[in-house]
Design a protein around this motif. Structure first.
Motif: not given
Length: 604
Positions: A229, A222, A227, A224
């Motif tokens: 993803v 994941t 803000n 990021k």
């Protein structure tokens, strides 16, 4: 690297629009080969790269991901050598302590420019094996310590991870204690988990079809930024040629599945999980040279595209062939950073957070510059300490005597060639390889080795002794010896290939002799005539013979392409072990180790 939208399907319809393009007139059929656009690498450092100075306006809202990768480290803790990146040559490149610093600099630059913390450090197999003494004698645990210190977190299997069996590699990967019968050097070395997540999708146990040791076919990360993803999938791939690259006992429990079919399978699984940005790290070869990019990795991507034209593979980190590569094959960027820590690749990837797809990828390959070429870049202190400690631990073994010569004269190598391009240590190596194949009951007739793989004179000390370190300096790589079947005509062809590049590449031979003459062909000034075996019988062009070569030559290394058409018979261990054993065996004879007479090639 020139920038292209990754969602566009790039094919060739009517002609060669770019240099290096593969021609196809199959319109947009799925069977058409992918367009290839070669990358451009003109800078010695990533800090100089124009692509890495700022973020394009179209990618400002994307999630930035960096992939720093190496391949084929081969335990090269302090290995240096010449390397060619693009059209530029760099001398004495390498060492892991300098590599570590360049990786840190590249990551720092990425973070400064993109404001992203999404960096993955990946190694593409053959991290160990065919290594110098400060890795080999410590069961390569020193190399695993160095990889950990360099913050590599993801890796895949190469063929050399099987050199001593996959259980042993898994031991050093996870930091377990060695067997009770292990050498004292290995027992006394600290055993630490490397922290590397091993991913390999196409190696499965024959019995239950499960991937061994709990390794996973892929990993999902994941990422990021701003803000937002997204998810990145990374698939690991082993070369399907593994059975020809290691001993039977090391691969007999496993099946190695087709690379393209495996990638297609897991790419679909990842997409079904909502992962639309996929990276493949594969121990499969590729090379960018003379404005062309080709090799198994290109073939795999072409097949993948036939199986699934909508695949999401945006970056393919290649390995195994020890070559430089940077190209875009269809929608996929392909890179390979030579070998033994002399280079690294740096890819900046941008992901649209709404679609989860790559929008742009910029990939480049850089040398690990020598202190002379870049005195302001200092070696990483932590990695340097690991190497220094390893050197200290193996010093005694390196100086261990394994045999004796008949005189105290050094057995000279390629810096002391005869007029026919023969040298003593090279032909001694060829003799040792012929002997190893005979001991393995593979019934060889001849042996041939590339002189570039014979790295040094065989040093004999004043007491006529030969040390382990001296022998392994001559044969440091631990290449697998392959016994192949070749016709006499193929043998003639490969011998003639010594003379088509002004003898830039040439062979050391055993078990045969040949005569050659000057020719009127400017592209091949000499031509092989009579070839005879050890009994003086002429080699018949129409008869098949068994020839011992290393796996580098079997892949057509040094442009000896005739070897690529040979039929594999079997493997006979490593070239390093063959030379050590030969020295030990010859020491038991009355004449001891004796330099060969340089009369196997005769110019008429």
């Amino acid at each position: 690297m020139r920038k292209y939208r990754t969602h566009q399907l790039m094919r060739i319809i009517l002609g060669s629009l770019f240099a290096g393009t593969i021609i196809s007139i199959n319109n947009l059929e799925a069977s058409a080969d992918l367009q290839i656009v070669n990358g451009v690498d003109t800078y010695a450092k990533s800090s100089q790269e124009k692509d890495f100075q700022s973020v394009d306006a179209e990618n400002k809202k994307d999630i930035a991901v960096q992939v720093l990768a190496i391949n084929d480290l081969h335990g090269g803790l302090d290995t240096t050598g010449d390397v060619k990146i693009g059209d530029k040559n760099y001398s004495k490149a390498g060492t892991v302590s300098r590599l570590a610093t360049y990786l840190n600099q590249s990551q720092s630059q990425f973070k400064s420019v993109t404001k992203s913390n999404n960096t993955f450090r990946i190694e593409a197999g053959d991290a160990v094996g065919a290594a110098p003494a400060n890795s080999t004698l410590l069961a390569h645990e020193s190399t695993m310590h160095a990889l950990k210190a360099m913050k590599f977190k993801i890796g895949t299997l190469g063929n050399h991870e099987f050199d001593h069996g996959l259980p042993e590699f898994n031991r050093i990967l996870t930091g377990q204690k060695p067997d009770k019968i292990a050498d004292k050097l290995i027992k006394n070395y600290p055993h630490r988990n490397s922290g590397i997540e091993m991913i390999v999708a196409n190696v499965v146990n024959k019995k239950d079809k499960a991937i061994p040791y709990g390794y996973q076919p892929y990993t999902i990360k994941t990422v990021k930024q701003n803000n937002q993803v997204a998810k990145v999938g990374i698939i690991g791939i082993e070369t399907s040629t593994l059975p020809s690259l290691t001993l039977y006992q090391n691969y007999k429990d496993y099946d190695v599945l087709d690379e393209a079919e495996t990638i297609a399978k897991y790419d679909k699984i990842l997409r079904d999980k909502g992962v639309n940005a996929v990276i493949v790290v594969a121990h499969t070869g590729v090379e960018t040279k003379d404005n062309q990019t080709k090799g198994p990795s290109v073939d795999i991507l072409n097949k993948l595209n036939q199986l699934d034209p909508d695949n999401s593979v945006g970056l393919y980190v290649a390995a195994h062939s020890h070559q430089y590569a940077n190209a875009k094959v269809g929608n996929t960027h392909v890179v390979q950073a030579v070998y033994t820590g002399k280079a690294y690749d740096n890819s900046w990837c941008y992901i649209n957070p709404s679609t989860g797809r790559f929008t742009n990828i910029f990939s480049h390959v850089y040398p690990v510059l020598s202190a002379k070429d870049d005195p302001n870049t200092k070696p990483d202190k932590d990695v340097s300490a690991i190497v220094k400690d390893a050197d200290k631990r193996v010093n005694k073994k390196v100086n261990h005597v394994i045999g004796y010569a008949n005189t105290n004269k050094t057995i000279t190598g390629r810096l002391h060639n005869s007029s026919t391009m023969e040298n003593e240590s090279g032909e001694l190596v060829a003799d040792s390889q012929l002997s190893a194949a005979k001991s393995a009951d593979l019934k060889p007739d001849f042996a041939m080795t590339n002189t570039g793989g014979v790295r040094a004179d065989l040093v004999v000390n004043d007491k006529k002794a030969i040390t382990w370190g001296a022998a392994t300096a001559v044969q440091p790589f631990g290449n697998i010896l392959q016994v192949v079947s070749m016709s006499g005509a193929q043998i003639r062809q490969v011998l003639n290939q010594q003379y088509d590049e002004d003898q830039h590449y040439y062979l050391q031979i055993s078990g045969l002799k040949y005569t050659y003459q000057k020719s009127d062909n400017p592209n091949q000034p000499y031509e092989v005539k009579d070839i005879t075996d050890s009994n003086g019988h002429l080699v018949d062009d129409n008869k098949n013979y068994r020839v011992v070569i290393n796996d580098f030559l079997y892949g057509g290394g040094d442009n000896f392409t005739a070897f690529k058409d040979a039929k594999l018979v079997g493997a006979a261990g490593t070239d390093t072990d063959a030379l050590v054993k030969y020295i030990q065996d010859m020491t038991r004879t009355a004449k001891k180790v004796t330099p060969p007479k340089l009369d196997r090639k005769v110019l008429e």
